[in-house]
Write an enzyme that holds these catalytic residues in place. Structure first.
Site, PDB file in Angstrom:
ATOM      1  N   HIS A  60      -0.148   2.032 -12.975  1.00 61.89           N
ATOM      2  CA  HIS A  60      -0.096   0.436 -13.452  1.00 61.89           C
ATOM      3  C   HIS A  60       1.958   1.340 -13.633  1.00 61.89           C
ATOM      4  CE1 HIS A  60       1.137  -2.364 -15.637  1.00 61.89           C
ATOM      5  NE2 HIS A  60       1.158  -2.105 -17.070  1.00 61.89           N
ATOM      6  N   GLY A 119       0.022  -0.983  -0.260  1.00 60.06           N
ATOM      7  CA  GLY A 119      -0.004  -0.077   0.041  1.00 60.06           C
ATOM      8  C   GLY A 119       0.616   0.890  -0.301  1.00 60.06           C
ATOM      9  N   SER A 120       2.072   1.292  -0.954  1.00 60.79           N
ATOM     10  CA  SER A 120       2.693   2.365  -0.155  1.00 60.79           C
ATOM     11  C   SER A 120       2.013   3.635  -1.487  1.00 60.79           C
ATOM     12  CB  SER A 120       4.118   2.552  -0.861  1.00 60.79           C
ATOM     13  OG  SER A 120       4.310   1.913  -2.673  1.00 60.79           O
ATOM     14  N   ASN A 121       1.267   3.292  -2.747  1.00 59.48           N
ATOM     15  CA  ASN A 121       0.339   4.738  -3.480  1.00 59.48           C
ATOM     16  C   ASN A 121      -0.802   4.555  -2.157  1.00 59.48           C
ATOM     17  OD1 ASN A 121       1.883   5.168  -6.508  1.00 59.48           O
ATOM     18  ND2 ASN A 121       2.351   2.663  -6.145  1.00 59.48           N
ATOM     19  N   GLU A 130       5.872   7.306  -9.060  1.00 57.67           N
ATOM     20  CA  GLU A 130       4.348   6.635  -9.197  1.00 57.67           C
ATOM     21  C   GLU A 130       3.601   7.623  -7.739  1.00 57.67           C
ATOM     22  OE1 GLU A 130       3.494   2.209  -8.296  1.00 57.67           O
ATOM     23  OE2 GLU A 130       5.374   2.011  -9.588  1.00 57.67           O
ATOM     24  N   ASP A 160      -5.703  -2.825 -18.144  1.00 53.32           N
ATOM     25  CA  ASP A 160      -4.592  -1.807 -19.154  1.00 53.32           C
ATOM     26  C   ASP A 160      -4.625  -1.215 -20.207  1.00 53.32           C
ATOM     27  OD1 ASP A 160      -3.507  -2.455 -15.715  1.00 53.32           O
ATOM     28  OD2 ASP A 160      -1.695  -4.088 -16.919  1.00 53.32           O
ATOM     29  N   ASN A 195      -6.066   3.620 -11.881  1.00 54.87           N
ATOM     30  CA  ASN A 195      -4.824   2.602 -12.142  1.00 54.87           C
ATOM     31  C   ASN A 195      -4.393   3.613 -11.906  1.00 54.87           C
ATOM     32  OD1 ASN A 195      -4.400  -0.055 -10.852  1.00 54.87           O
ATOM     33  ND2 ASN A 195      -4.158  -0.279 -12.925  1.00 54.87           N
ATOM     34  N   ARG A 210     -16.795 -14.366  -9.244  1.00 50.39           N
ATOM     35  CA  ARG A 210     -16.476 -13.022  -9.053  1.00 50.39           C
ATOM     36  C   ARG A 210     -17.997 -11.766  -9.064  1.00 50.39           C
ATOM     37  NH1 ARG A 210     -11.597 -11.653 -10.879  1.00 50.39           N
ATOM     38  NH2 ARG A 210     -10.422 -13.508 -11.347  1.00 50.39           N
ATOM     39  N   ARG A 225      -6.359  -8.140  -7.916  1.00 52.45           N
ATOM     40  CA  ARG A 225      -7.978  -8.747  -8.990  1.00 52.45           C
ATOM     41  C   ARG A 225      -8.325  -7.620  -9.941  1.00 52.45           C
ATOM     42  NH1 ARG A 225      -8.077 -13.022  -6.886  1.00 52.45           N
ATOM     43  NH2 ARG A 225     -10.145 -13.496  -7.463  1.00 52.45           N
TER      44      ARG A 225
HETATM   45  C1  GRF Z   1       2.922  -0.460  -7.854  1.00 53.86           C
HETATM   46  O1  GRF Z   1       3.862  -1.287  -8.572  1.00 53.86           O
HETATM   47  C2  GRF Z   1       1.725  -0.012  -8.897  1.00 53.86           C
HETATM   48  O2  GRF Z   1       2.436   0.367  -9.749  1.00 53.86           O
HETATM   49  C3  GRF Z   1       1.379  -1.859  -8.951  1.00 53.86           C
HETATM   50  O3  GRF Z   1       1.274  -2.305  -7.986  1.00 53.86           O
HETATM   51  C4  GRF Z   1       1.829  -1.852  -6.952  1.00 53.86           C
HETATM   52  C5  GRF Z   1       1.476  -1.988  -5.736  1.00 53.86           C
HETATM   53  O4  GRF Z   1       2.435  -0.333  -5.132  1.00 53.86           O
HETATM   54  N1  GRF Z   1      -0.383  -1.239  -9.685  1.00 53.86           N
HETATM   55  P1  GRF Z   1       1.710  -0.596  -3.612  1.00 53.86           P
HETATM   56  O5  GRF Z   1       1.215  -1.971  -2.538  1.00 53.86           O
HETATM   57  O6  GRF Z   1       1.391   1.008  -3.867  1.00 53.86           O
HETATM   58  O7  GRF Z   1       3.139  -0.406  -2.585  1.00 53.86           O
END
Ligand code: GRF
Length: 227
Positions: free
Chosen positions: A118, A20-22, A183, A154, A116, A74, A100
Site C-alpha cells: 500500500h 505491474g512494476s511491483n 515499494e 488496508d 499487499n 463477486r 478489486r
Molecule cells: C502501487 O503504488 C501499489 O502500492 C498500489 O498500487 C500501485 C501498483 O503499481 N497498491 P504497480 O502496478 O505495481 O506499478
C-alpha cells in the site's frame, strides 16, 4: 542440505490490475535461486494489464480472470480466482496493484499467506489517492507498507515499511515516484521473510524471529517553506 539453492522455494502468485512494476520487482528478486519464493503465476483481472506482457516475457505463467465476465457476482469471481490459484499449487499470494476489493470469503482462505503493498505509511491514508492526500495533509514523512491482508481494507498487520521525505515542490507524481522506488525494495524483502517463515501472522499479529533491527537513528524531516 545447507546449500540454499537446494531449498524448496515457496510457490507464489502475484495479482495485478495494471502496469505491474511491483510484480516486476518481485520477479527480478526471485531470479536469484537463493530467493525463498518463486513467482509461479501472474494473474490479472484486466486482460489489458501492462504487467502481463512483462510476465510473459519473463517466461512466467499468466492467467486473466476478467471480473467483467461475472456480472457483478463477486463470489463467483473470487471462486474462479481461488480455483486458478489452487490449481497452480500456490502457497503465497501477493497483491500488487490489484484493484478489486477481496471479500472475507477469499481473504480468510489465505490468512497469513496473502500480502499487499500500500502506498502510504499505514494506518495513515488507507484507500486511494494516498500521495495527493499526504500532500494535502502536509505530512513531512510519507512512504509505503507491506502488510498481511485481513478482511478490513488496508488494515492488516504490518510486515515492513519504508519512509521517504516529502520535499518542497513535490507533486502527487513526484512523491509517488519516490515512494514507488521504495515499494520495489520492501516488497521483495517482505516476501522473502514470509516465504522463509521468519515473519508469520500469529493470532492476528506479526511475529518475526529474524534479528534485523533497523538503525535507531531518527528520520527527522524539517517543515517545508511556505508555498
Ligand atoms: C502501487 O503504488 C501499489 O502500492 C498500489 O498500487 C500501485 C501498483 O503499481 N497498491 P504497480 O502496478 O505495481 O506499478
Amino acid at each position: 542440505m545447507s546449500n540454499p539453492s537446494m531449498r524448496r522455494r515457496v510457490r507464489t502468485a502475484v495479482l495485478i490490475s495494471g502496469r505491474g512494476s511491483n510484480m516486476v520487482a518481485l520477479v527480478e528478486a526471485a531470479r536469484d535461486p537463493a530467493f525463498p519464493a518463486e513467482i509461479a503465476l501472474v494473474l490479472s483481472n484486466r486482460p489489458d494489464a501492462g504487467g502481463l506482457d512483462h510476465a510473459r516475457q519473463a517466461g512466467i505463467a499468466t492467467a486473466v480472470i476478467d471480473h467483467k465476465g461475472f456480472a457483478g457476482d463477486r463470489g463467483a469471481f473470487e471462486a474462479a480466482l481461488h480455483q486458478v490459484i489452487a490449481d497452480k499449487d500456490i502457497e503465497l499470494v501477493c497483491l500488487a496493484g490489484f484493484l478489486r476489493v477481496l471479500t472475507p470469503w477469499f481473504v480468510t482462505r489465505w490468512t497469513g499467506r496473502l500480502l499487499n503493498i500500500h502506498p502510504s505509511l499505514l494506518p495513515a491514508f488507507r484507500g486511494l489517492d494516498t500521495h495527493a492526500r499526504a500532500l494535502a495533509a502536509g505530512v513531512r514523512i510519507h512512504g509505503c507498507t507491506v502488510h498481511f491482508v485481513t478482511p478490513e481494507l488496508d488494515e492488516g498487520p504490518v510486515i515492513m515499511q519504508a519512509a521517504v521525505p516529502v520535499l518542497a515542490g513535490d507533486t502527487a507524481e513526484t512523491l509517488a515516484a519516490r515512494v514507488l522506488a521504495q515499494e520495489h525494495v520492501i516488497y521483495p524483502a517482505a516476501l522473502a521473510r514470509v516465504a522463509q517463515g521468519t515473519v508469520r501472522l500469529v493470532d492476528g499479529r506479526v511475529a518475526a524471529d529474524d534479528d534485523d533491527t533497523p538503525s535507531t537513528a531518527p528520520l527527522i524531516v524539517p517543515g517545508l517553506p511556505e508555498r
